[in-house]
Write an enzyme that holds these catalytic residues in place. Structure first.
Site, mmCIF file in Angstrom:
data_model
loop_
_atom_site.group_PDB
_atom_site.id
_atom_site.type_symbol
_atom_site.label_atom_id
_atom_site.label_comp_id
_atom_site.label_asym_id
_atom_site.label_seq_id
_atom_site.Cartn_x
_atom_site.Cartn_y
_atom_site.Cartn_z
ATOM 1 N N GLU A 154 0.900 -1.162 0.042
ATOM 2 C CA GLU A 154 0.054 -0.063 -0.146
ATOM 3 C C GLU A 154 1.007 1.430 -0.035
ATOM 4 O O GLU A 154 1.827 1.218 0.957
ATOM 5 C CB GLU A 154 -0.989 -0.046 1.222
ATOM 6 C CG GLU A 154 -1.928 1.106 1.228
ATOM 7 C CD GLU A 154 -3.058 1.065 2.030
ATOM 8 O OE1 GLU A 154 -3.350 -0.211 2.408
ATOM 9 O OE2 GLU A 154 -3.861 1.848 2.287
ATOM 10 N N ARG A 155 0.636 1.968 -1.034
ATOM 11 C CA ARG A 155 1.516 3.400 -1.155
ATOM 12 C C ARG A 155 2.941 2.997 -1.436
ATOM 13 O O ARG A 155 3.688 3.569 -0.806
ATOM 14 C CB ARG A 155 1.153 4.251 0.071
ATOM 15 C CG ARG A 155 -0.139 4.778 0.541
ATOM 16 C CD ARG A 155 -0.888 4.970 -0.855
ATOM 17 N NE ARG A 155 -2.211 5.212 -0.470
ATOM 18 C CZ ARG A 155 -3.397 5.552 -1.423
ATOM 19 N NH1 ARG A 155 -3.174 5.621 -2.651
ATOM 20 N NH2 ARG A 155 -4.677 5.571 -0.952
ATOM 21 N N ASN A 202 -3.595 -1.720 7.512
ATOM 22 C CA ASN A 202 -4.921 -2.031 7.187
ATOM 23 C C ASN A 202 -4.691 -3.623 7.208
ATOM 24 O O ASN A 202 -4.176 -4.145 6.060
ATOM 25 C CB ASN A 202 -5.095 -1.600 5.874
ATOM 26 C CG ASN A 202 -5.479 -0.094 5.696
ATOM 27 O OD1 ASN A 202 -5.891 0.291 6.671
ATOM 28 N ND2 ASN A 202 -4.652 0.714 4.848
ATOM 29 N N GLU A 257 -10.737 4.903 8.810
ATOM 30 C CA GLU A 257 -11.032 4.688 7.591
ATOM 31 C C GLU A 257 -11.396 3.156 7.238
ATOM 32 O O GLU A 257 -10.935 2.261 6.484
ATOM 33 C CB GLU A 257 -9.448 4.759 6.823
ATOM 34 C CG GLU A 257 -8.988 6.158 6.703
ATOM 35 C CD GLU A 257 -7.768 6.409 5.800
ATOM 36 O OE1 GLU A 257 -6.826 5.377 5.817
ATOM 37 O OE2 GLU A 257 -7.395 7.481 5.460
ATOM 38 N N ARG A 315 -2.286 3.801 16.887
ATOM 39 C CA ARG A 315 -1.950 4.848 16.074
ATOM 40 C C ARG A 315 -3.454 5.982 16.378
ATOM 41 O O ARG A 315 -4.498 5.435 16.801
ATOM 42 C CB ARG A 315 -2.317 4.658 14.453
ATOM 43 C CG ARG A 315 -1.073 3.552 14.252
ATOM 44 C CD ARG A 315 -1.081 3.370 12.669
ATOM 45 N NE ARG A 315 -0.591 4.003 11.684
ATOM 46 C CZ ARG A 315 -1.327 4.554 10.676
ATOM 47 N NH1 ARG A 315 -2.615 4.243 10.383
ATOM 48 N NH2 ARG A 315 -0.887 5.468 9.574
ATOM 49 N N LYS A 333 1.046 11.090 13.570
ATOM 50 C CA LYS A 333 1.719 11.519 12.261
ATOM 51 C C LYS A 333 2.226 12.878 12.426
ATOM 52 O O LYS A 333 1.837 13.629 13.454
ATOM 53 C CB LYS A 333 0.473 11.581 11.146
ATOM 54 C CG LYS A 333 0.216 10.037 10.395
ATOM 55 C CD LYS A 333 -0.624 10.108 9.271
ATOM 56 C CE LYS A 333 -0.979 8.713 8.867
ATOM 57 N NZ LYS A 333 -1.737 8.751 7.668
ATOM 58 N N ASP A 356 -2.204 14.387 6.889
ATOM 59 C CA ASP A 356 -1.988 13.177 6.684
ATOM 60 C C ASP A 356 -0.663 13.235 5.301
ATOM 61 O O ASP A 356 -0.791 13.240 4.384
ATOM 62 C CB ASP A 356 -3.145 12.460 5.451
ATOM 63 C CG ASP A 356 -3.015 11.044 5.214
ATOM 64 O OD1 ASP A 356 -1.850 10.511 5.709
ATOM 65 O OD2 ASP A 356 -3.799 10.244 4.583
ATOM 66 N N GLU A 374 5.433 9.491 13.637
ATOM 67 C CA GLU A 374 5.229 8.728 12.623
ATOM 68 C C GLU A 374 5.464 9.641 11.477
ATOM 69 O O GLU A 374 4.811 10.488 10.998
ATOM 70 C CB GLU A 374 3.649 7.965 12.279
ATOM 71 C CG GLU A 374 3.551 7.280 11.236
ATOM 72 C CD GLU A 374 2.098 6.637 11.076
ATOM 73 O OE1 GLU A 374 1.458 6.576 11.963
ATOM 74 O OE2 GLU A 374 1.994 6.017 9.990
ATOM 75 N N GLU A 424 3.984 8.912 -0.759
ATOM 76 C CA GLU A 424 2.829 8.966 -1.350
ATOM 77 C C GLU A 424 2.039 10.278 -1.671
ATOM 78 O O GLU A 424 1.567 10.549 -2.796
ATOM 79 C CB GLU A 424 1.753 8.396 0.002
ATOM 80 C CG GLU A 424 0.271 8.556 -0.490
ATOM 81 C CD GLU A 424 -0.364 8.309 0.864
ATOM 82 O OE1 GLU A 424 0.087 7.863 1.817
ATOM 83 O OE2 GLU A 424 -1.716 8.046 0.639
ATOM 84 N N TRP A 436 -12.440 13.873 1.825
ATOM 85 C CA TRP A 436 -11.217 13.414 1.074
ATOM 86 C C TRP A 436 -11.442 14.129 -0.325
ATOM 87 O O TRP A 436 -10.811 13.876 -1.043
ATOM 88 C CB TRP A 436 -11.788 11.959 0.492
ATOM 89 C CG TRP A 436 -11.603 10.918 1.600
ATOM 90 C CD1 TRP A 436 -10.959 11.022 2.744
ATOM 91 C CD2 TRP A 436 -12.019 9.485 1.773
ATOM 92 N NE1 TRP A 436 -10.923 10.021 3.524
ATOM 93 C CE2 TRP A 436 -11.700 8.849 2.887
ATOM 94 C CE3 TRP A 436 -12.609 8.674 0.952
ATOM 95 C CZ2 TRP A 436 -11.859 7.835 3.190
ATOM 96 C CZ3 TRP A 436 -12.954 7.455 1.058
ATOM 97 C CH2 TRP A 436 -12.352 6.905 2.234
HETATM 98 C C1 BDP Z 1 -3.038 7.502 4.160
HETATM 99 C C2 BDP Z 1 -3.063 6.573 2.875
HETATM 100 C C3 BDP Z 1 -3.683 5.357 3.413
HETATM 101 C C4 BDP Z 1 -3.224 4.762 4.770
HETATM 102 C C5 BDP Z 1 -3.665 5.556 5.592
HETATM 103 C C6 BDP Z 1 -2.871 5.435 7.262
HETATM 104 O O1 BDP Z 1 -3.644 7.026 1.880
HETATM 105 O O2 BDP Z 1 -3.344 4.217 2.259
HETATM 106 O O3 BDP Z 1 -3.875 3.359 4.951
HETATM 107 O O4 BDP Z 1 -2.768 6.868 5.500
HETATM 108 O O5 BDP Z 1 -2.079 5.796 7.364
HETATM 109 O O6 BDP Z 1 -2.152 8.403 3.904
HETATM 110 O O7 BDP Z 1 -3.572 4.517 7.889
#
Ligand code: BDP
Length: 726
Positions: free
Chosen positions: A185-186, A228, A309, A342, A378, A383, A405, A411, A561
């Site tokens: 992912e990413r 995820n 999410e 998180r 983060k 984000d 983080e 990304e 979003w």
């Molecule tokens: C976002 C990403 C997503 C991640 C999410 C995360 O787009 O794919 O799952 O962060 O940090 O930036 O959980």
């Protein structure tokens, strides 16, 4: 000479040329552990004289790894394998071992080095000169060896050393967003390096080289799967595979952690609920923890993305983040494992400014988490954008362990085609003053635990590593992995010093290369901010894929979003009002910070539209209107990429042709994409400002509709898990 032998001669010459070329080819696989031959004769001779003998009572696997690394480095750089000295004659001797094993030498080791620090010291013992690398633990000896090698890699003198260093952060972890089907992912550097199908039987050399690279910068943890998470990761079938990885990592001092799905007791255990207060659920996790530790006695712990999410979490069962985190903490505590929980949450139901939501949800739980829980925050409140102010949770939870983080994978920074050195982004956040404990309470001090010594400390970096031959997709993206490790070890190190070391270790010590390229690296992040999101703009990328510009996005799955939610451009102006007359997100910061950023007189241009909605004609410090200033930044950003390319062209012949050419091509792609970002954004925002693009600037090549209609198929990084995406 016959025609035949002439032909043969040419063939020979050709083969020779191919061979020479091959010898110089460099895929980048070796990262910053190139150990290139030192060609500078004098330095090489001095080093050789100084490193005649080696005393290395290497008993453990970790010490053997340290010895192996030292020999590899010295042989590579100096073509010497120092002999093990039985009786010491002339020439300097390297002595390497733990403090305990070198007790007879009576070396004074400062207490500050603790369990992971080391001492590298030149000493005279019985009139003989020694270089001693020592530490309290085996793994710290390994760290000392890597740092000693770095001195030679960067051509530093080694004749009179006295270096004591130790990490300022306890948990220095890479977070891999790797799925079990090997998509990342990413991730923009190929597929996952974990070959699940072939594990546990096949131990890829990559696992070992990955661990070596991490240890060389002091990274001591790896979360090997996506936040995820797939519940299967906790099944015995996978635990066997993970055990094989743990056995490799242990030699280099790296602990394995797993991202866990909060609903695993239901999905894997067949329970009816995953309610953290349910006795059967608690037992399931405690039993699972016991089971994991049977496979991996030094297992690190769990990373959890909960109620974020679409992921399940304690709130799914009417419980709190503290209930969820503490239940898992109890399961791990008997084994000394930790929970990294998180704070990346934003509520589906509360229509508040998204930037406020993590603070709103977590601040009330300050002091409510168990001692082995650390909240992973983060760097910024939205984000991982190209530029964000620091997250307001830093400093706001003095009775809770908070870890940083950062995102190494790019990304939002051009994937792996853009050269963006991220250390300046890390430093900008780390050196921000939260004022929460008075002036000087920087984010760095908060995460180092300066304000609460008893708590655990940590820093995580979302990995940019994949199966690409050069690991990170872009040769310069390796610098972000390297810099992360260095800054997790000591968050106050300077991005320039780190770039300097990395360039020398990765490419060459030649200053004709190092000086201009270091400058280029240090400027690179600002370039990207300029052509993507200048003046505090944020979250205006393509929907879902996050590739390319998408300031027009207004129909995503949820309002927050959408790009329009963040820039709020209209005919009057642009920007998100987060002052007291708007969402009042500023109130989440200390009064000094609130006052500084809330006041237009003092708010830096960099954060202007993050906190303020301003009219297009607003007069900037430069004297330009806001519109002209924005246009100026977009053009400056794309132009700086062109300049970067010109600087790089001059580096031809200074490094190997393979990496030179690869970077050159990447820079051409970056320039094309930066130009697209610039033109798409300027044209889109112009539909609101209705103001002209200044006379000196080349007009965009296409109309806005062209950029809006651009379609991208199979964009990397979307992953293969069933997760919601924004
Ligand atoms: C976002 C990403 C997503 C991640 C999410 C995360 O787009 O794919 O799952 O962060 O940090 O930036 O959980």
């Amino acid at each position: 000479m016959t025609k035949y032998s002439l032909k043969n001669k040419y063939l020979l010459l050709l083969l020779l040329l191919v061979a020479i070329n091959k010898a110089h080819a460099d895929s980048g696989y070796k990262l910053w552990l190139e150990y290139n031959k030192i060609t500078y004769q004098r330095a090489s001779a001095v080093y050789r004289q100084q490193l005649r003998y080696l005393i290395f009572p290497a008993a453990s696997d970790q010490l053997k790894a340290a010895r192996g690394e030292l020999l590899k480095g010295l042989d590579g750089m100096l073509s010497i394998l120092p002999g093990d000295a039985k009786t010491i004659t002339d020439g300097q001797t390297l002595v390497i071992g733990t403090r305990q094993s070198l007790k007879s030498l009576s070396i004074v080791v400062p207490d500050t080095i603790g369990s992971e620090g080391y001492l590298i010291k030149t000493a005279f013992i019985h009139q003989k000169k020694y270089t001693i690398i020592t530490a309290n633990t085996d793994v710290a000896v390994l760290y000392g060896v890597f740092n000693f090698l770095k001195l030679i890699q960067t051509n530093q003198p080694i004749s009179n050393l006295n270096i004591a260093d130790h990490p300022r952060i306890m948990y220095r972890v890479l977070d891999h967003w790797d799925n079990l089907n090997r998509t990342v992912e990413r991730g923009y550097a190929g597929s996952s390096i974990w070959n699940w199908h072939k594990l546990p039987g096949i131990i890829d050399q990559r696992y070992i080289d990955y661990a070596r690279a991490n240890a060389s910068v002091g990274i001591n943890g790896s979360v090997i799967n996506n936040v995820n998470a797939d519940a299967l990761i906790l099944s015995p079938q996978y635990l066997t595979k993970i055990q094989a990885l743990a056995n490799v990592f242990r030699v280099y001092g790296i602990k394995i952690y797993l991202s866990v799905k909060f609903s695993s007791p239901v999905e894997l255990g067949g329970l009816k609920t995953a309610d953290p207060l349910d006795a059967a659920v608690k037992k399931w996790w405690a039993d699972k923890a016991d089971e994991i530790y049977r496979y991996i006695p030094d297992f690190g712990g769990f990373l959890v993305k909960a109620n974020s999410e679409g992921q399940p979490g304690p709130q799914t069962y009417g419980r709190t983040h503290a209930d969820g985190a503490n239940m898992l903490a109890d399961a791990l505590a008997p084994h000394h494992g930790i929970v990294m929980w998180r704070a990346f949450v934003y509520d589906n139901n509360v229509p508040d400014d998204r930037s406020k939501q993590a603070y709103n949800e977590f601040k009330p739980f300050d002091g409510k988490f168990k001692d082995n829980v650390i909240i992973q925050v983060k760097n910024g409140p939205i984000d991982f954008q190209p530029r964000e102010p620091f997250h307001p949770l830093f400093g706001a939870m003095p009775n809770t362990a908070l870890m940083m983080e950062f995102q190494l994978t790019q990304e939002y920074l051009g994937f792996s085609t853009h050269l963006v050195y991220e250390a300046p982004l890390f430093a900008e956040c780390l050196q921000s003053d939260t004022y929460t404990q008075g002036k000087g309470s920087t984010v760095s001090r908060v995460i180092k635990g300066d304000f609460n010594k008893k708590l655990i400390t940590g820093m995580a970096g979302v990995a940019n590593i994949g199966s690409d031959l050069n690991w990170c997709g872009h040769p310069f993206a390796q610098a972000n992995w390297y810099a992360f490790g260095r800054m997790a070890w000591n968050p106050d190190q300077s991005p320039a010093a780190i770039a300097d070391d990395w360039l020398k270790m990765t490419f060459t010590n030649n200053t004709v290369f190092v000086s201009p390229v270091k400058k280029l690296m240090l400027q690179s992040r600002e370039n990207t901010v300029n052509y993507m999101t200048p003046l505090g703009l944020h979250h205006i990328m393509g929907v879902s894929t996050h590739y390319g510009p998408g300031p027009w996005v207004d129909n995503a799955g949820r309002p927050d979003w959408n790009a329009t939610y963040y820039h709020k451009a209209d005919s009057a102006g642009i920007g998100f009002n987060r002052t007291g007359t708007g969402s009042n997100a500023l109130e989440q910061y200390a009064p000094q910070v609130n006052a500084h950023w809330g006041n237009l007189q003092t708010c830096p241009d960099e954060y202007l539209l993050w906190f303020h909605h301003l009219r297009w004609t607003y007069k900037m410090r430069s004297g330009r209107s806001l519109w002209d200033e924005m246009v100026h930044h977009y053009y400056q950003g794309a132009d700086s990429v062109k300049q970067m390319g010109l600087t790089w062209d001059k580096m031809q012949g200074k490094i190997d042709a393979e990496r030179f050419t690869e970077v050159k091509q990447l820079m051409q792609t970056q320039l094309a994409e930066a130009t697209t970002w610039r033109d798409a954004c300027v044209l889109y925002f112009q539909t609101f400002s209705k103001m002209p693009i200044g006379a000196g600037y080349p007009k965009p090549a296409h109309p806005l509709s062209y950029y809006k209609d651009m379609k991208f198929y199979y964009v990397p990084g979307i992953g293969g898990n069933n997760y919601m995406t924004n």
